[in-house]
Motif scaffolding. Structure first.
Motif, PDB file in Angstrom:
ATOM      1  N   ASN A 212      16.272   3.448   1.473  1.00  0.00           N
ATOM      2  CA  ASN A 212      15.267   4.361   1.179  1.00  0.00           C
ATOM      3  C   ASN A 212      14.444   4.567   2.659  1.00  0.00           C
ATOM      4  N   THR A 454       7.504  -2.198  -6.813  1.00  0.00           N
ATOM      5  CA  THR A 454       7.868  -0.848  -6.884  1.00  0.00           C
ATOM      6  C   THR A 454       6.883  -0.099  -6.156  1.00  0.00           C
ATOM      7  N   ALA A 458       7.715   2.053  -2.800  1.00  0.00           N
ATOM      8  CA  ALA A 458       7.314   3.713  -2.828  1.00  0.00           C
ATOM      9  C   ALA A 458       6.351   3.952  -1.666  1.00  0.00           C
ATOM     10  N   LYS A 461       8.254   3.957   1.512  1.00  0.00           N
ATOM     11  CA  LYS A 461       8.906   5.134   1.516  1.00  0.00           C
ATOM     12  C   LYS A 461       8.231   6.383   2.017  1.00  0.00           C
TER      13      LYS A 461
END
Length: 469
Positions: A212, A454, A458, A461
């Motif tokens: 990612n 998660t 994110a 990312k």
């Protein structure tokens, strides 16, 4: 959505438009690389674009065979400049085929495959394109090993970035737990280091967070003393004993020492001379385990696995670690078979699930398929869930569901079977899946790979690749 195939000199942009690669300066890019560019008119194109899963037939517009991290950075900048779609290929072993992108640019790092061993410090520097087998050979020359996976053609890059289960997991943890440092080409074409002291947030993400955040061109691992010989057990039980064998495995695996890493495999008995002919083609349970201590310790430690019940075959014994690592290779030939692998994590292996697993094993459309119950615990479970992007490690077992077959006409039946097995586990499952056994990222599905991490994944990312390059 599957995009149409582009013509010879065209590539897709991320908006779905096409551009002419000649017009945007592909010749200049080629001249700037130590590696080389491979396109649809190149003689080697149809070989270079192949990945391990024979079901994946994707035609990239361009494959950049990068020889250095600088090559990778140059291609990333070219892709960014022209807003092209891009993928990254290392070992190409991921069953979902994510190494390739239709009509886009593939950054192929297989030629960045160095292995530098500092035996005194037990440190290994490995190129992003190296495979498990190549790295095993380099480390075992020093009687060292990096905790890696169990099929030697797997690339260490995808394995590590997704977690990495192998025969050393319960003693030393996942592959990503043994990652100390990495060299990464970022989404804007810079080359950075990630370690505990430099870009530590990025290192956290690389430890199980998938591809990612950038392109890893070098991994620095902790190595552990091992080999050259270990004790390896392969013990098979018939249909009649299968349910009781799995109940025994539930009890035994909970009490095993950290030196033991085991699988219980349900499958249809192959036609091999070690298995009596009357069992060929019938559902059986096979215990497969390795002990990471001395051969004598291993023989004693795995004795209960061999002594239970009345096995129909026992192939156990001392074995060079390199041969243990190759044990499953023959079952997973590249290009020849079609693969659909999915997964779940479960808290327990009870009678109801065992009945379901044996029923579904008996009904599998392909005699090449199997369900693997990976013993968890040990060092894997002692890493806090928030310490790495990998996430929750509390499950008792990883259920690896492998549909493996040969004929394209059987695609739907085999994939449906694998999904049915996954559904059967849901009653006792955590809800998460293993990123390296992801299915095909089916439309509408949002598998949970990172659990409570998660949101942090994110956010990372968004920091390192805000435009989702």
């Amino acid at each position: 959505m599957t995009m149409p195939t582009v013509t010879t000199h065209q590539a897709f942009t991320r908006s779905g438009a096409t551009v002419d690669l000649v017009e945007i300066g592909i010749a200049d890019l080629d001249g700037a690389l130590d590696g080389r560019l491979v396109g649809p008119t190149s003689p080697e194109y149809d070989i270079v674009r192949r990945v391990w899963n024979g079901m994946i037939d994707v035609r990239p517009a361009l494959i950049a065979k990068c020889a250095t991290a600088d090559d990778v950075a140059a291609v990333v900048r070219f892709v960014r400049r022209h807003d092209l779609v891009m993928s990254v290929r290392a070992g190409g072993h991921n069953a979902a085929g994510v190494a390739l992108v239709e009509g886009g640019v593939v950054i192929d790092v297989r030629e960045i495959n160095h292995a530098h061993i500092d035996a005194d410090a037990s440190i290994v520097r490995a190129g992003g394109g190296i495979t498990i087998g190549e790295l095993d050979n380099a480390t075992q020359a020093h009687e060292l090993a990096v905790p890696l996976g169990v099929v030697t053609e797997t690339g260490v890059a995808g394995l590590t970035l997704g977690g990495g289960y192998g025969w050393l997991r319960r003693k030393y943890g996942l592959s990503c737990d043994n990652l100390l440092e990495a060299e990464v080409v970022t989404a804007d074409g810079r080359i950075v280091r990630a370690s505990e002291t430099e870009n530590s947030d990025l290192l956290w993400g690389l430890r199980g967070g998938g591809g990612n955040f950038g392109i890893a061109t070098e991994f620095v691992y902790r190595a552990v003393p091992l080999g050259p010989d270990v004790y390896f057990s392969v013990v098979m039980h018939s249909t009649a004993d299968a349910a009781e064998a799995l109940l025994f495995y539930e009890e035994w695996s909970a009490a095993a020492t950290d030196e033991v890493s085991a699988l219980a495999v349900t499958w249809l008995a192959p036609e091999m001379e070690e298995i009596p002919a009357e069992h060929h083609g019938t559902p059986i349970v096979t215990f497969v385990a390795m002990h990471s201590g001395s051969v004598d310790e291993g023989e004693a430690g795995l004795a209960p696995l061999r002594e239970w019940g009345e096995p129909i075959a026992d192939l156990s014994g001392p074995m060079p670690y390199l041969e243990v690592q190759q044990f499953f290779d023959e079952d997973y030939p590249k290009w020849e078979k079609r693969y659909y692998w999915t997964s779940s994590y479960i808290h327990s292996l009870d009678g109801e699930l065992i009945d379901d697993l044996m029923r579904l094993t008996a009904s599998m459309p392909s005699g090449h398929s199997n369900v693997d119950l990976w013993q968890m615990g040990g060092a894997v479970s002692r890493v806090p869930a928030d310490a790495t992007a990998f996430g929750d490690r509390s499950a008792r077992y990883l259920v690896g569901i492998e549909a493996n077959w040969e004929d394209a006409a059987d695609d739907a039946a085999n994939m449906a079977w694998a999904r049915e097995v996954r559904v059967a586990t849901e009653r006792v499952a955590t809800g998460a899946r293993y990123a390296n056994f992801p299915g095909l990222y089916e439309e509408g599905e949002e598998p949970d790979f990172f659990g409570g991490n998660t949101d942090r994944v994110a956010g990372l990312k968004a920091q390192w690749d805000p435009q989702n390059v």
